[in-house]
Design an enzyme around this catalytic site. Structure first.
Site, PDB file in Angstrom:
ATOM      1  N   LYS A 170       0.841  -1.208   0.000  1.00  0.00           N
ATOM      2  CA  LYS A 170       0.000   0.000   0.000  1.00  0.00           C
ATOM      3  C   LYS A 170       0.876   1.259   0.000  1.00  0.00           C
ATOM      4  CE  LYS A 170      -3.836  -2.385   2.120  1.00  0.00           C
ATOM      5  NZ  LYS A 170      -4.426  -2.892   3.362  1.00  0.00           N
ATOM      6  N   GLN A 229      -4.502  -1.299   9.610  1.00  0.00           N
ATOM      7  CA  GLN A 229      -4.448  -2.660   9.069  1.00  0.00           C
ATOM      8  C   GLN A 229      -5.024  -3.656  10.081  1.00  0.00           C
ATOM      9  OE1 GLN A 229      -3.279  -3.478   5.833  1.00  0.00           O
ATOM     10  NE2 GLN A 229      -4.210  -5.423   6.387  1.00  0.00           N
ATOM     11  N   ASP A 263     -11.253   3.068   4.018  1.00  0.00           N
ATOM     12  CA  ASP A 263     -11.556   1.637   4.019  1.00  0.00           C
ATOM     13  C   ASP A 263     -13.069   1.402   4.066  1.00  0.00           C
ATOM     14  OD1 ASP A 263     -10.031  -0.583   3.707  1.00  0.00           O
ATOM     15  OD2 ASP A 263      -9.569  -0.883   5.836  1.00  0.00           O
TER      16      ASP A 263
END
Ligand code: NAP
Length: 294
Positions: free
Chosen positions: A54, A98, A121
């Site tokens: 990422k 994460q 997200d």
């Protein structure tokens, strides 16, 4: 008949070009580049790989990357302090924590602490609720990527029968909602669903997001259906490690109209939709008209 293979890698590369163009245009209008912060807690090897890719993709596309690594002994309060700092930092448009998090930290508490305007997200309850209400929001990256592939393949999805197998907050639920918003008639299946094969056979669109290797058989699939395989399971075949999806790819290929491979289907889309969402967040936060990239 042999199904068309939906090339997620190629679609993601095309999307990358559009993102780069929008990053340049954003810089011209705002004097800065979009910023994405990624927070990793602990040393889970898979999470380390995801975070690294990422960070790399963010900088490749001309955006600014911020990386925060906390030890696996970090407390929830320490992580919430980091999230608060990132919320307050004007250079940062998107925040991704994460998952999974160490067991002393409650994931929903952390997700809920992220500013909804920076929740690229799409997991914050406010964004999940806005998706249901049909309001502008951030959508979880994997189902958004699946929708992009479906629309690219099929065009208007109105009136189609769709089945989503799996009902997680991350994939299944937002996927079903996205398909409903596209005027599909949606069936949501899960581990307690009865006669799953019969239900799958009714569907023009099948999205499998379970995590059970090759569970969806050719006999389940309506001839000509479009099949999106989200699942990823690591297996060992003839002593070699292999990644397989939820769909019995070789057999389903003979029945379906189109399907995604594993790897090379949904996977490359997930990271690119994160980049897409970060650019959208930057435009929104800057009060600029939001570009349409698919
Ligand atoms: P998850 O949270 O474990 O959810 C799995 C879902 O599958 C649950 O809703 C479960 O039902 C359902 N299920 C389990 N066994 C079933 C069965 N026999 N029949 C029908 N449904 C069944 O997983 P997830 O996070 O949604 O991820 C799903 C898969 O996608 C995993 O393999 C994951 O690695 C993969 N994934 C890939 C990407 C990518 O970028 N390629 C991104 C995200 C996830 P219940 O709710 O009833 O338990």
């Amino acid at each position: 008949m042999s199904a068309k293979i939906i090339d997620g890698k190629a679609y993601a590369e095309g999307l990358a070009t559009k993102i780069q163009t929008q990053v340049v245009a954003f810089k011209a209008q705002s004097g800065r580049v979009p910023g994405l912060a990624v927070v990793l807690v602990g040393q889970d090897p898979a999470s380390e790989i995801y975070v690294r890719s990422k960070v790399k993709k963010t900088t490749e596309l001309g955006m600014k990357s911020f990386e925060h690594v906390l030890p696996d002994t970090a407390t929830q309060e320490e992580l919430l302090r980091v999230v608060a700092e990132l919320n307050a930092n004007n250079e940062i448009d998107g925040i991704l924590v994460q998952m999974p998090l160490p067991k002393q930290i409650d994931e929903l508490t952390v997700i809920s602490a992220i500013s909804p305007a920076k929740d690229v997200d799409g997991l914050h309850p406010e964004n999940a609720g806005r998706l249901v209400a049909g309001l502008p929001c951030f959508v979880s990256c994997t189902p958004l990527g699946c929708l992009m592939l479906l629309k690219d393949q099929l065009g208007d999805l109105t009136g189609m029968n769709a089945i989503v197998i799996g009902r997680s907050l991350l994939v299944g639920k937002p996927m079903a909602q996205l398909l409903l918003n596209e005027n599909c008639t949606v069936t949501m299946a899960h581990s307690r669903t009865r006669d799953l094969a019969d239900k799958v056979r009714q569907a023009d669109i099948v999205v499998a997001a379970v995590g059970k290797a090759e569970m969806v058989k050719a006999a389940w699939v309506k001839p000509g259906a479009t099949v999106i395989d989200v699942g990823t399971t690591r297996v060992v075949v003839d002593g070699k490690k292999k990644l397989v999806g939820d769909v019995d790819f070789a057999a389903v290929q003979a029945v379906a109209g189109a399907l995604t491979p594993v790897p090379g289907g949904v996977g490359p889309m997930t990271i690119m939709t994160l980049m897409h969402n970060t650019v959208i967040a930057a435009y929104r936060r800057q009060g600029l008209p939001v570009p349409k990239m698919f």
